[in-house]
Design a protein around this motif. Structure first.
Motif, PDB file in Angstrom:
ATOM      1  N   ALA A   1      -5.621   9.580 -70.611  1.00  0.00           N
ATOM      2  CA  ALA A   1      -5.706  10.998 -70.799  1.00  0.00           C
ATOM      3  C   ALA A   1      -5.448  11.761 -69.600  1.00  0.00           C
ATOM      4  CB  ALA A   1      -7.363  11.221 -70.955  1.00  0.00           C
TER       5      ALA A   1
ATOM      6  N   GLN B   1      -2.320  13.229 -69.792  1.00  0.00           N
ATOM      7  CA  GLN B   1      -1.224  14.385 -70.239  1.00  0.00           C
ATOM      8  C   GLN B   1      -1.767  14.729 -71.748  1.00  0.00           C
ATOM      9  OE1 GLN B   1       1.477  16.123 -69.329  1.00  0.00           O
ATOM     10  NE2 GLN B   1       1.400  15.304 -67.277  1.00  0.00           N
ATOM     11  N   MET B   2      -1.699  16.058 -72.027  1.00  0.00           N
ATOM     12  CA  MET B   2      -2.166  16.545 -73.262  1.00  0.00           C
ATOM     13  C   MET B   2      -1.648  16.027 -74.719  1.00  0.00           C
ATOM     14  SD  MET B   2      -5.228  18.373 -73.302  1.00  0.00           S
ATOM     15  CE  MET B   2      -4.986  18.658 -74.912  1.00  0.00           C
TER      16      MET B   2
ATOM     17  N   VAL C   1      -3.120  13.137 -75.474  1.00  0.00           N
ATOM     18  CA  VAL C   1      -4.372  13.073 -76.160  1.00  0.00           C
ATOM     19  C   VAL C   1      -4.122  13.464 -77.806  1.00  0.00           C
ATOM     20  CG1 VAL C   1      -6.408  14.811 -76.362  1.00  0.00           C
ATOM     21  CG2 VAL C   1      -5.636  13.828 -74.175  1.00  0.00           C
TER      22      VAL C   1
ATOM     23  N   ARG D   1      -9.881  10.927 -79.423  1.00  0.00           N
ATOM     24  CA  ARG D   1      -9.331  11.135 -78.162  1.00  0.00           C
ATOM     25  C   ARG D   1      -9.280   9.954 -77.321  1.00  0.00           C
ATOM     26  NH1 ARG D   1      -9.555  16.880 -76.500  1.00  0.00           N
ATOM     27  NH2 ARG D   1      -9.838  15.907 -74.219  1.00  0.00           N
TER      28      ARG D   1
ATOM     29  N   THR E   1      -8.004  12.920 -67.018  1.00  0.00           N
ATOM     30  CA  THR E   1      -7.912  14.287 -66.633  1.00  0.00           C
ATOM     31  C   THR E   1      -8.493  15.086 -67.804  1.00  0.00           C
ATOM     32  OG1 THR E   1      -5.726  13.936 -65.284  1.00  0.00           O
ATOM     33  CG2 THR E   1      -6.178  16.194 -65.909  1.00  0.00           C
ATOM     34  N   HIS E   2      -7.927  14.945 -68.925  1.00  0.00           N
ATOM     35  CA  HIS E   2      -8.353  15.816 -70.218  1.00  0.00           C
ATOM     36  C   HIS E   2      -9.605  15.131 -70.973  1.00  0.00           C
ATOM     37  CE1 HIS E   2      -4.874  18.203 -69.334  1.00  0.00           C
ATOM     38  NE2 HIS E   2      -4.313  16.990 -69.189  1.00  0.00           N
TER      39      HIS E   2
ATOM     40  N   THR F   1     -13.538  15.782 -72.817  1.00  0.00           N
ATOM     41  CA  THR F   1     -14.839  16.527 -73.453  1.00  0.00           C
ATOM     42  C   THR F   1     -15.870  16.222 -72.299  1.00  0.00           C
ATOM     43  OG1 THR F   1     -15.421  14.811 -74.910  1.00  0.00           O
ATOM     44  CG2 THR F   1     -13.728  16.554 -75.775  1.00  0.00           C
TER      45      THR F   1
ATOM     46  N   GLU G   1      -1.014  14.370 -59.604  1.00  0.00           N
ATOM     47  CA  GLU G   1      -1.401  15.056 -60.657  1.00  0.00           C
ATOM     48  C   GLU G   1      -1.072  16.705 -60.444  1.00  0.00           C
ATOM     49  OE1 GLU G   1      -5.386  11.963 -61.186  1.00  0.00           O
ATOM     50  OE2 GLU G   1      -5.689  13.918 -60.324  1.00  0.00           O
TER      51      GLU G   1
ATOM     52  N   ASP H   1      -0.171  17.866 -64.274  1.00  0.00           N
ATOM     53  CA  ASP H   1      -1.139  17.023 -65.300  1.00  0.00           C
ATOM     54  C   ASP H   1      -2.340  17.770 -65.874  1.00  0.00           C
ATOM     55  OD1 ASP H   1       0.489  14.905 -65.316  1.00  0.00           O
ATOM     56  OD2 ASP H   1      -0.799  13.561 -63.945  1.00  0.00           O
ATOM     57  N   GLY H   2      -3.003  18.483 -64.792  1.00  0.00           N
ATOM     58  CA  GLY H   2      -4.147  19.279 -65.121  1.00  0.00           C
ATOM     59  C   GLY H   2      -5.377  18.765 -64.067  1.00  0.00           C
TER      60      GLY H   2
END
Length: 445
Positions: free
Chosen positions: A230, A232-233, A236, A246, A267-268, A270, A291, A296-297
């Motif tokens: 997770a 990078q989007m 996902v 996910r 990183t991404h 819920t 990151e 990355d986020g």
């Protein structure tokens, strides 16, 4: 013998501490002591930090990917530069690059590295006569510099979900299950120091199929297991398209994620995924500087830590190697997002102390290391901070000044009892830096 004006001991900060070292371990800790002639005297002594995630060879192109091409620049465009570099290095270059990275880690206050090592084969993708040649170079670099090593040979079989066939840029990474098992066995045989460990790392959900992940988990049950997840989007979205879930949700439902696992980046998430990691006992391996560099986020650290989640820090691409900078970047990301200060400190507590201790504990767990404490019988992995202004400051303020200020710096480091950094410089820096420069000259020619 080491005399510390202040030291962070298991019960908290103590003044006037005298340590005796023997055979790579702390033999005794005397409180309320006075320095003896010949002691190494330091301002402040803390446990050495574990570096949970490194790709040592990437140290070679630090700062060389900051030119924008056509269109949107991202992790995926950066990766193409990484592949080109990875296809150029020879075994002696891999060792030279790792030695330089490990020197800088020790100078920064890291005393153990988790080397997430996926560079396995010759430049044409064929096996070396010794299929573990490049892992042997990593062990040699750790021995030369003195850093403790948790080696994490990487299983990498595919170029994406499906599975998609790996592309030519990935040819040095690839293994089947049988040959990967032989690689891990060869790495086990390289462990000749008591501080070294071997885990393993399925690269990511996109690089290993569901069946391969299951067979790896069964074959290497009980070993420390690291995986990129997770980050990078796009990952996902691709995982949702292929698995209908996910990445972290799928991993929790299909893999034996527990306290032996370290989920790199994560990183991404819920809210449900975040709570699942925290409750599993796994460590989230955060690499805030990389990151940030890759866009990355930001990891949801505030809620995760409040839920009892465990974190470790890592230098990942080694674009910068600095304990304080990783911790500072982690905190500053939260401040920018939430528009408030001291986001990761407990009520009334020190931000630096909270970040430092959380990363110490989580890093040791992730890398199968003994508890990182200064106590008799424990490994002598020690970092001294100097205070050139000689200010009178309580212990936690020393950590805050190191992480968020300008005046505190690493002066001395002992790794496995070996005094490897003095006056801020590694004792082998000159010759290692020369070999590093020669390697870069060859690779970039």
């Amino acid at each position: 013998m080491i005399f510390a004006k202040q030291a962070l001991l298991p019960g908290g900060w103590q003044a006037n501490i005298r340590l005796t070292l023997d055979g790579g371990h702390v033999l005794s800790v005397e409180t309320g002591a006075a320095p003896f002639h010949g002691d190494v005297t330091v301002d402040c002594l803390v446990p050495g930090m574990p570096n949970a995630h490194s790709h040592a060879f990437q140290r070679g192109f630090s700062g060389m990917t900051e030119r924008r091409g056509a269109g949107r620049d991202s992790f995926w465009t950066w990766r193409e530069m990484m592949y080109r570099f990875a296809l150029s290095v020879q075994p002696e270059d891999v060792q030279a690059l790792a030695e330089m990275a490990y020197v800088e880690m020790l100078e920064a206050g890291y005393t153990r590295v988790g080397e997430f090592h996926y560079l396995h084969h010759d430049t044409d993708g064929s096996f070396y006569d010794n299929p573990a040649e490049l892992s042997a170079r990593i062990f040699a670099a750790a021995h030369e510099t003195g850093i403790a090593l948790t080696h994490l040979p990487v299983f990498y079989a595919h170029g994406g979900f499906g599975p998609v066939q790996a592309d030519d840029g990935q040819r040095r990474f690839l293994h089947g299950l049988d040959t990967f098992g032989e690689l891990v066995e060869a790495c086990d045989a390289m462990v000749t120091r008591p501080q070294d460990r071997v885990g393993y790392a399925p690269h990511s959900l996109r690089a290993a199929s569901q069946e391969e992940l299951a067979r790896l988990a069964q074959a290497f049950h009980g070993r420390k297991t690291h995986i990129h997840i997770a980050e990078q989007m796009k990952e996902v979205e691709d995982c949702l398209a292929f698995h209908g879930q996910r990445p972290v949700a799928w991993a929790m439902d299909n893999l034996p994620v527990d306290a032996n696992w370290c989920l790199i980046h994560a990183t991404h998430l819920t809210d449900e995924e975040r709570r699942a990691i925290a409750s599993s006992g796994a460590v989230a391996g955060l690499c805030p500087v990389t990151e940030a560099n890759l866009g990355d986020g930001m990891f949801p650290a505030i809620s995760y830590l409040a839920e009892g989640g465990r974190i470790a820090i890592g230098t990942d691409s080694n674009i910068r190697i600095d304990v304080a900078e990783e911790l500072r970047t982690l905190e500053y990301g939260q401040r920018l997002f939430h528009r408030a200060r001291n986001m990761l400190a407990g009520e009334g507590g020190s931000t630096g102390r909270r970040l430092f201790e959380a990363s110490l504990t989580g890093g040791a767990q992730a890398l199968d290391a003994p508890p990182p404490v200064i106590a008799p019988g424990m490994p002598a992995d020690l970092v001294a901070l100097c205070d050139p202004l000689t200010l009178v400051a309580e212990g936690d303020q020393m950590l805050d000044r190191w992480i968020f200020g300008r005046d505190m710096a690493v002066s001395d480091v002992w790794a496995g009892g070996r005094h490897v950094v003095t006056d801020g410089r590694h004792v082998c820096r000159d010759r290692i830096q020369m070999r590093f420069a020669e390697a870069l000259g060859r690779v970039l020619a």
